[in-house]
Design an enzyme around this catalytic site. Sequence first.
Site, mmCIF file in Angstrom:
data_model
loop_
_atom_site.group_PDB
_atom_site.id
_atom_site.type_symbol
_atom_site.label_atom_id
_atom_site.label_comp_id
_atom_site.label_asym_id
_atom_site.label_seq_id
_atom_site.Cartn_x
_atom_site.Cartn_y
_atom_site.Cartn_z
ATOM 1 N N SER A 149 0.848 -1.201 0.000
ATOM 2 C CA SER A 149 0.000 0.000 0.000
ATOM 3 C C SER A 149 0.879 1.243 0.000
ATOM 4 C CB SER A 149 -0.865 -0.002 1.268
ATOM 5 O OG SER A 149 -1.514 1.232 1.425
ATOM 6 N N TYR A 174 -1.349 -1.439 10.393
ATOM 7 C CA TYR A 174 -1.538 -1.616 8.941
ATOM 8 C C TYR A 174 -0.314 -1.104 8.178
ATOM 9 C CZ TYR A 174 -3.717 -1.296 4.317
ATOM 10 O OH TYR A 174 -4.002 -1.436 2.982
HETATM 11 N N1 LIG Z 1 -8.824 -0.520 -1.274
HETATM 12 C C1 LIG Z 1 -7.773 0.244 -1.069
HETATM 13 O O1 LIG Z 1 -7.868 1.494 -1.081
HETATM 14 C C2 LIG Z 1 -6.422 -0.366 -0.851
HETATM 15 C C3 LIG Z 1 -5.312 0.492 -0.849
HETATM 16 C C4 LIG Z 1 -4.044 -0.042 -0.637
HETATM 17 C C5 LIG Z 1 -3.898 -1.408 -0.462
HETATM 18 N N2 LIG Z 1 -4.990 -2.220 -0.463
HETATM 19 C C6 LIG Z 1 -4.768 -3.650 -0.255
HETATM 20 O O2 LIG Z 1 -5.385 -4.367 -1.283
HETATM 21 C C7 LIG Z 1 -5.710 -5.683 -0.819
HETATM 22 C C8 LIG Z 1 -7.134 -6.018 -1.222
HETATM 23 O O3 LIG Z 1 -8.004 -5.131 -0.517
HETATM 24 P P1 LIG Z 1 -9.405 -4.649 -1.079
HETATM 25 O O4 LIG Z 1 -9.386 -3.174 -1.073
HETATM 26 O O5 LIG Z 1 -9.741 -5.381 -2.317
HETATM 27 O O6 LIG Z 1 -10.332 -5.068 0.140
HETATM 28 P P2 LIG Z 1 -11.537 -6.127 0.287
HETATM 29 O O7 LIG Z 1 -12.547 -5.943 -0.776
HETATM 30 O O8 LIG Z 1 -11.945 -6.026 1.708
HETATM 31 O O9 LIG Z 1 -10.835 -7.518 0.010
HETATM 32 C C9 LIG Z 1 -10.006 -8.139 0.925
HETATM 33 C C10 LIG Z 1 -9.906 -9.593 0.535
HETATM 34 O O10 LIG Z 1 -9.016 -10.232 1.451
HETATM 35 C C11 LIG Z 1 -9.638 -11.410 1.931
HETATM 36 N N3 LIG Z 1 -9.163 -11.730 3.266
HETATM 37 C C12 LIG Z 1 -9.078 -10.924 4.343
HETATM 38 N N4 LIG Z 1 -8.611 -11.603 5.397
HETATM 39 C C13 LIG Z 1 -8.403 -12.874 4.975
HETATM 40 C C14 LIG Z 1 -7.950 -14.059 5.606
HETATM 41 N N5 LIG Z 1 -7.609 -14.087 6.904
HETATM 42 N N6 LIG Z 1 -7.861 -15.185 4.865
HETATM 43 C C15 LIG Z 1 -8.201 -15.177 3.556
HETATM 44 N N7 LIG Z 1 -8.632 -14.096 2.906
HETATM 45 C C16 LIG Z 1 -8.745 -12.962 3.614
HETATM 46 C C17 LIG Z 1 -11.129 -11.101 1.917
HETATM 47 O O11 LIG Z 1 -11.872 -12.294 1.791
HETATM 48 P P3 LIG Z 1 -12.687 -13.039 2.966
HETATM 49 O O12 LIG Z 1 -13.201 -11.978 3.885
HETATM 50 O O13 LIG Z 1 -13.740 -13.768 2.209
HETATM 51 O O14 LIG Z 1 -11.695 -13.938 3.605
HETATM 52 C C18 LIG Z 1 -11.230 -10.316 0.618
HETATM 53 O O15 LIG Z 1 -11.343 -11.186 -0.470
HETATM 54 C C19 LIG Z 1 -5.443 -5.670 0.676
HETATM 55 O O16 LIG Z 1 -4.217 -6.289 0.960
HETATM 56 C C20 LIG Z 1 -5.397 -4.198 1.027
HETATM 57 O O17 LIG Z 1 -4.611 -3.933 2.169
HETATM 58 C C21 LIG Z 1 -6.243 -1.730 -0.657
#
Ligand SMILES: NC(=O)c1ccc[n+]([C@@H]2O[C@H](COP(=O)([O-])OP(=O)(O)OC[C@H]3O[C@@H](n4cnc5c(N)ncnc54)[C@H](OP(=O)(O)O)[C@@H]3O)[C@@H](O)[C@H]2O)c1
Length: 245
Positions: free
Chosen positions: A138, A151
């Site tokens: 991130s 985080y």
């Molecule tokens: N959105 C942003 O602005 C942003 C910015 C920078 C970085 N990121 C990073 O991008 C990645 C994806 O995030 P997103 O924004 O797409 O969020 P999201 O829609 O909440 O997706 C997160 C995913 O991670 C899975 N997950 C969480 N904990 C888990 C566990 N213990 N075991 C297996 N799967 C798990 C969730 O699935 P289940 O709940 O079904 O397990 C879900 O599929 C993350 O690493 C986040 O830190 C996001």
Amino acid sequence: MSKRIFISGASSGIGEYLAYAYAGRGATIGLAARREELLNKVAQKSNELGGAAHVFQVDTKDQIACKSAAEEFMAQAGGVDMVIANAGIGGHDDLMSGDATAINNIIETNVIGVTNTLMPFIPAMKEQKSGVLVNVSSIASFLRIAYHGGYAGAKVNIRLMADSWRLTLSRYNIQVTTICPGFIKTPMTAELKGMPFLLPVETAVEKIVSAIDRGKKTFVFPWQMKIMIPLLRVMPDGLLRMFGN
Ligand SMILES: NC(=O)c1ccc[n+]([C@@H]2O[C@H](COP(=O)([O-])OP(=O)(O)OC[C@H]3O[C@@H](n4cnc5c(N)ncnc54)[C@H](OP(=O)(O)O)[C@@H]3O)[C@@H](O)[C@H]2O)c1
């Protein structure tokens, strides 16, 4: 030959749309996360888009379950070309609670979850002398963020770990790419307010796929956030504190 790609956190957000992007290229995809019902829906859509999806209900904090899923995926797909450790959670440090449960869960998911996901595939990639390992860090990995030290610290950890791994793995033709997104519209950010340069998830995934294709080591985006990093790093604590959510 179509690619064999394992994606963690594929039940929603960035991981879900990465699945659709690679399905459109005819890839065989391993979809891993905890919510099986959502994974099945993503699998169905991925298959309709031209992919071949396999679902793995896995908590990435569970090392043994991750190893089994990796072995099962490689057996089903006949090998592996790319692994994307995308699963992650945000959250508050809960600093005044006197209880480390919340912050430990953030660190465990965002760091141990990544090593659990990537490590089981490395021997096969070393053997075949090819492969791509991707971790989703991130922009937070470059910044100090009030209430979100767990985080930000976890995301620094995986970025630096990937930089270190690259020194060893490049000898075996294994690409290591770190993705550092700014704000992306996904369920993770649904409750947040005041997100500068927010990108739709489809746009973010296009950029991520292109960065991986180009063999980028570290991809920081959007560019507007990237150029703000040096400014935010020297911003006084009193001002930065105001950005905490
Ligand atoms: N959105 C942003 O602005 C942003 C910015 C920078 C970085 N990121 C990073 O991008 C990645 C994806 O995030 P997103 O924004 O797409 O969020 P999201 O829609 O909440 O997706 C997160 C995913 O991670 C899975 N997950 C969480 N904990 C888990 C566990 N213990 N075991 C297996 N799967 C798990 C969730 O699935 P289940 O709940 O079904 O397990 C879900 O599929 C993350 O690493 C986040 O830190 C996001």
